[in-house]
Scaffold this motif. Structure first.
Motif, mmCIF file in Angstrom:
data_model
loop_
_atom_site.group_PDB
_atom_site.id
_atom_site.type_symbol
_atom_site.label_atom_id
_atom_site.label_comp_id
_atom_site.label_asym_id
_atom_site.label_seq_id
_atom_site.Cartn_x
_atom_site.Cartn_y
_atom_site.Cartn_z
ATOM 1 N N MET A 42 0.833 -1.188 0.000
ATOM 2 C CA MET A 42 0.000 0.000 0.000
ATOM 3 C C MET A 42 0.881 1.257 0.000
ATOM 4 O O MET A 42 1.963 1.254 0.565
ATOM 5 N N HIS A 43 0.407 2.294 -0.642
ATOM 6 C CA HIS A 43 1.076 3.593 -0.617
ATOM 7 C C HIS A 43 0.126 4.601 0.004
ATOM 8 O O HIS A 43 -1.098 4.450 -0.077
ATOM 9 N N GLN A 44 0.700 5.631 0.576
ATOM 10 C CA GLN A 44 -0.101 6.757 1.046
ATOM 11 C C GLN A 44 0.734 8.026 0.960
ATOM 12 O O GLN A 44 1.959 7.964 0.889
ATOM 13 N N MET A 45 0.047 9.131 0.953
ATOM 14 C CA MET A 45 0.713 10.428 0.936
ATOM 15 C C MET A 45 0.950 10.849 2.383
ATOM 16 O O MET A 45 0.111 10.600 3.245
ATOM 17 N N ARG A 46 2.080 11.504 2.641
ATOM 18 C CA ARG A 46 2.376 12.024 3.980
ATOM 19 C C ARG A 46 2.850 13.461 3.827
ATOM 20 O O ARG A 46 3.646 13.775 2.943
ATOM 21 N N ALA A 47 2.369 14.313 4.699
ATOM 22 C CA ALA A 47 2.666 15.743 4.632
ATOM 23 C C ALA A 47 4.068 16.076 5.117
ATOM 24 O O ALA A 47 4.581 15.462 6.051
ATOM 25 N N GLU A 48 4.656 17.061 4.463
ATOM 26 C CA GLU A 48 5.874 17.711 4.962
ATOM 27 C C GLU A 48 5.454 19.119 5.341
ATOM 28 O O GLU A 48 4.850 19.833 4.541
ATOM 29 N N GLY B 176 0.800 24.725 8.077
ATOM 30 C CA GLY B 176 0.190 24.035 6.945
ATOM 31 C C GLY B 176 1.171 23.144 6.201
ATOM 32 O O GLY B 176 2.370 23.112 6.478
ATOM 33 N N VAL B 177 0.624 22.428 5.253
ATOM 34 C CA VAL B 177 1.413 21.492 4.453
ATOM 35 C C VAL B 177 2.249 22.267 3.438
ATOM 36 O O VAL B 177 1.737 23.099 2.701
ATOM 37 N N ARG B 178 3.542 22.008 3.428
ATOM 38 C CA ARG B 178 4.445 22.626 2.449
ATOM 39 C C ARG B 178 4.475 21.791 1.178
ATOM 40 O O ARG B 178 4.507 22.313 0.075
ATOM 41 N N LEU B 179 4.476 20.464 1.341
ATOM 42 C CA LEU B 179 4.623 19.551 0.214
ATOM 43 C C LEU B 179 4.087 18.184 0.620
ATOM 44 O O LEU B 179 4.211 17.784 1.775
ATOM 45 N N TRP B 180 3.495 17.479 -0.330
ATOM 46 C CA TRP B 180 3.054 16.099 -0.094
ATOM 47 C C TRP B 180 4.075 15.140 -0.687
ATOM 48 O O TRP B 180 4.575 15.354 -1.785
ATOM 49 N N HIS B 181 4.375 14.090 0.066
ATOM 50 C CA HIS B 181 5.289 13.044 -0.373
ATOM 51 C C HIS B 181 4.534 11.729 -0.432
ATOM 52 O O HIS B 181 3.477 11.578 0.173
ATOM 53 N N MET B 182 5.096 10.750 -1.109
ATOM 54 C CA MET B 182 4.519 9.408 -1.161
ATOM 55 C C MET B 182 5.393 8.495 -0.307
ATOM 56 O O MET B 182 6.622 8.577 -0.359
ATOM 57 N N VAL B 183 4.737 7.654 0.495
ATOM 58 C CA VAL B 183 5.453 6.674 1.317
ATOM 59 C C VAL B 183 4.883 5.285 1.044
ATOM 60 O O VAL B 183 3.753 5.141 0.587
ATOM 61 N N ASP C 125 -5.266 10.538 -4.040
ATOM 62 C CA ASP C 125 -5.337 12.004 -3.963
ATOM 63 C C ASP C 125 -4.115 12.687 -4.583
ATOM 64 O O ASP C 125 -4.049 13.912 -4.645
ATOM 65 N N TRP C 126 -3.134 11.896 -5.042
ATOM 66 C CA TRP C 126 -1.903 12.458 -5.610
ATOM 67 C C TRP C 126 -2.251 13.398 -6.758
ATOM 68 O O TRP C 126 -2.971 13.034 -7.680
ATOM 69 N N GLY C 127 -1.770 14.625 -6.681
ATOM 70 C CA GLY C 127 -2.009 15.612 -7.730
ATOM 71 C C GLY C 127 -3.341 16.326 -7.614
ATOM 72 O O GLY C 127 -3.658 17.179 -8.433
ATOM 73 N N LYS C 128 -4.123 16.000 -6.602
ATOM 74 C CA LYS C 128 -5.451 16.602 -6.436
ATOM 75 C C LYS C 128 -5.518 17.514 -5.219
ATOM 76 O O LYS C 128 -6.603 17.844 -4.759
ATOM 77 N N THR C 129 -4.375 17.917 -4.695
ATOM 78 C CA THR C 129 -4.340 18.773 -3.512
ATOM 79 C C THR C 129 -3.965 20.195 -3.917
ATOM 80 O O THR C 129 -3.290 20.394 -4.932
ATOM 81 N N PRO C 130 -4.392 21.182 -3.127
ATOM 82 C CA PRO C 130 -3.975 22.555 -3.443
ATOM 83 C C PRO C 130 -2.468 22.755 -3.231
ATOM 84 O O PRO C 130 -1.853 23.588 -3.875
ATOM 85 N N GLU C 131 -1.870 21.937 -2.345
ATOM 86 C CA GLU C 131 -0.427 22.016 -2.111
ATOM 87 C C GLU C 131 0.296 21.191 -3.171
ATOM 88 O O GLU C 131 -0.268 20.280 -3.757
#
Length: 76
Positions: free
Chosen positions: A2-8, A17-24, A48-54
């Motif tokens: 499984m993959h998920q996005m994690r906030a930086e 707030g979120v500066r950047l989203w990463h994949m883990v 949600d990859w690519g569907k965030t305002p960040e």
């Protein structure tokens, strides 16, 4: 796997707030690009990859796209 996005977060932490989203992979706190992230940082579903305002990490995206098609083929 499984993959998920994690906030930086930025210098102000989660309050800033979120500066950047990463994949883990799974529930890891190290991004696919190698950046160590806060294990308590917000997460989102991989779809949600690519569907965030960040912005999303370009390097994580490249690794994810190379890996995801193979994983989907293993688990029909």
């Amino acid at each position: 796997m499984m993959h998920q996005m994690r906030a930086e977060y930025g210098a102000d932490g989660e309050a800033g707030g979120v500066r950047l989203w990463h994949m883990v992979r799974g529930e890891e706190s190290v991004a696919m690009c190698g950046r160590e992230l806060d294990p308590a940082a917000r997460v989102r579903e991989a779809v949600d990859w690519g569907k965030t305002p960040e912005l999303c990490c370009h390097t994580c995206g490249a690794y994810f796209l190379r890996e995801a098609p193979y994983l989907a083929a293993e688990h029909p």
